[in-house]
Design a protein around this motif. Sequence first.
Motif, PDB file in Angstrom:
ATOM      1  N   ASP A 185       0.869  -1.178   0.000  1.00 26.67           N
ATOM      2  CA  ASP A 185       0.000   0.000   0.000  1.00 26.67           C
ATOM      3  C   ASP A 185       0.902   1.223   0.000  1.00 26.67           C
ATOM      4  O   ASP A 185       1.584   1.490   0.985  1.00 26.67           O
ATOM      5  CB  ASP A 185      -0.900  -0.003   1.234  1.00 26.67           C
ATOM      6  CG  ASP A 185      -1.923   1.128   1.194  1.00 26.67           C
ATOM      7  OD1 ASP A 185      -1.856   1.967   0.272  1.00 26.67           O
ATOM      8  OD2 ASP A 185      -2.794   1.164   2.089  1.00 26.67           O
ATOM      9  N   GLU A 212      -1.708  -1.179  -3.789  1.00 26.68           N
ATOM     10  CA  GLU A 212      -2.797  -0.267  -3.468  1.00 26.68           C
ATOM     11  C   GLU A 212      -2.309   1.183  -3.637  1.00 26.68           C
ATOM     12  O   GLU A 212      -1.233   1.534  -3.149  1.00 26.68           O
ATOM     13  CB  GLU A 212      -3.161  -0.516  -2.008  1.00 26.68           C
ATOM     14  CG  GLU A 212      -4.596  -0.358  -1.643  1.00 26.68           C
ATOM     15  CD  GLU A 212      -4.779  -0.627  -0.160  1.00 26.68           C
ATOM     16  OE1 GLU A 212      -5.291   0.255   0.522  1.00 26.68           O
ATOM     17  OE2 GLU A 212      -4.395  -1.716   0.321  1.00 26.68           O
ATOM     18  N   ASP A 237      -7.639   3.096  -3.460  1.00 25.71           N
ATOM     19  CA  ASP A 237      -8.132   3.294  -2.086  1.00 25.71           C
ATOM     20  C   ASP A 237      -8.474   4.775  -1.874  1.00 25.71           C
ATOM     21  O   ASP A 237      -9.651   5.141  -1.899  1.00 25.71           O
ATOM     22  CB  ASP A 237      -7.105   2.807  -1.066  1.00 25.71           C
ATOM     23  CG  ASP A 237      -7.658   2.835   0.352  1.00 25.71           C
ATOM     24  OD1 ASP A 237      -8.871   3.121   0.509  1.00 25.71           O
ATOM     25  OD2 ASP A 237      -6.913   2.593   1.318  1.00 25.71           O
TER      26      ASP A 237
END
Length: 347
Positions: A185, A212, A237
């Motif tokens: 992420d 992400e 996201d």
Amino acid sequence: TGKLENVMKLSYKPYTLELRHVFTLATSSRNVTPVVLVSVESDGYIGYGEASLPPYLKENQESVIRFLSQLRLGPFSLAQSLEEILVYVHSVEEGNAAAKAAVDIAIHDLYGKAINKAWWQIWGLDRLSAPYTSFTIGIDSEDQIKQKTKEAKDFRLLKVKLGRDTDKMIISAIRSVTNCPICVDVNQGWTDKHYALDMLFWCKEQGVIFAEQPMPKEQIDDMAWLTEKSPIPTIADESFQRLADLDVVKDVFSGVNIKLMKCAGMAEAYCIVEKARLAGMKIMLGCMTETSCAISAAAQLSPLADWADLDGNLLITNDCFRGAELKEGKIISTELPGIGIIPVSFV
Ligand code: MG
């Protein structure tokens, strides 16, 4: 609505989650997360909900309580449909996604309890077919990362926060300890598309299975370019909140990270899953730092997801509910009705 006990009663209170470790992202560090716990009572049943309010979101405990204090659930009872109540909740004011999620979760819990069914049953899902959930290793020193990786041996997918100049050190440190698949992420941390693409190829060689939010949400064209060339799926996201955002992100990312706090709860999350699948997108089910209340609500949907990231309750020391549990690397819903939780120290 008739008898007084059939009238819906909404209660709420602020609560502060204590984190096990200081949590470091690309842009901030913290050791607590404020939440608001909600309950809705009717006909002798109590449904529980929760709004989680990490500091990088617009909402906070004050805004949630201000929104909840405007709600008048008195005219409603279990005789009305769940959808009717949610239409009312959404009509009161725009925005307030986490506050609405808290009510949505509590209403789902209440209705499930009233018909004695869990939501995975109502939706016709197999609770045991949930995907592996990832466990987050925060940005830290090399030795700390190795130590945290060893502690995460019960998980089959590790999630790493990238987006700083330590990115390769972090992945290499994990790889020196385990061959467990990793997802990353980046929290918008890579601003150059060519650098981002080089990193994604390097990450794939290291056993990273998806990334992400590699780039800032403003860089839509760069992000679309990156997704087209990326060797691994890219997941939106920060670029994705509500159902209406799907039309934009479907051509920019390979998939979406659905979080109940972003999309106002279980009802909209279910619609997002259906629509994202029709658009050929991957589904990740994520969370904030939350108690087992909101985590167990999300877990009801997890058999529909490709990947789950539902470790929020495992990161806190003062969980006030018991519910969905980690079993062989998966967060599995209980067989209890509603969202499948039991309060252990609520109110
Ligand atoms: Mg994220």
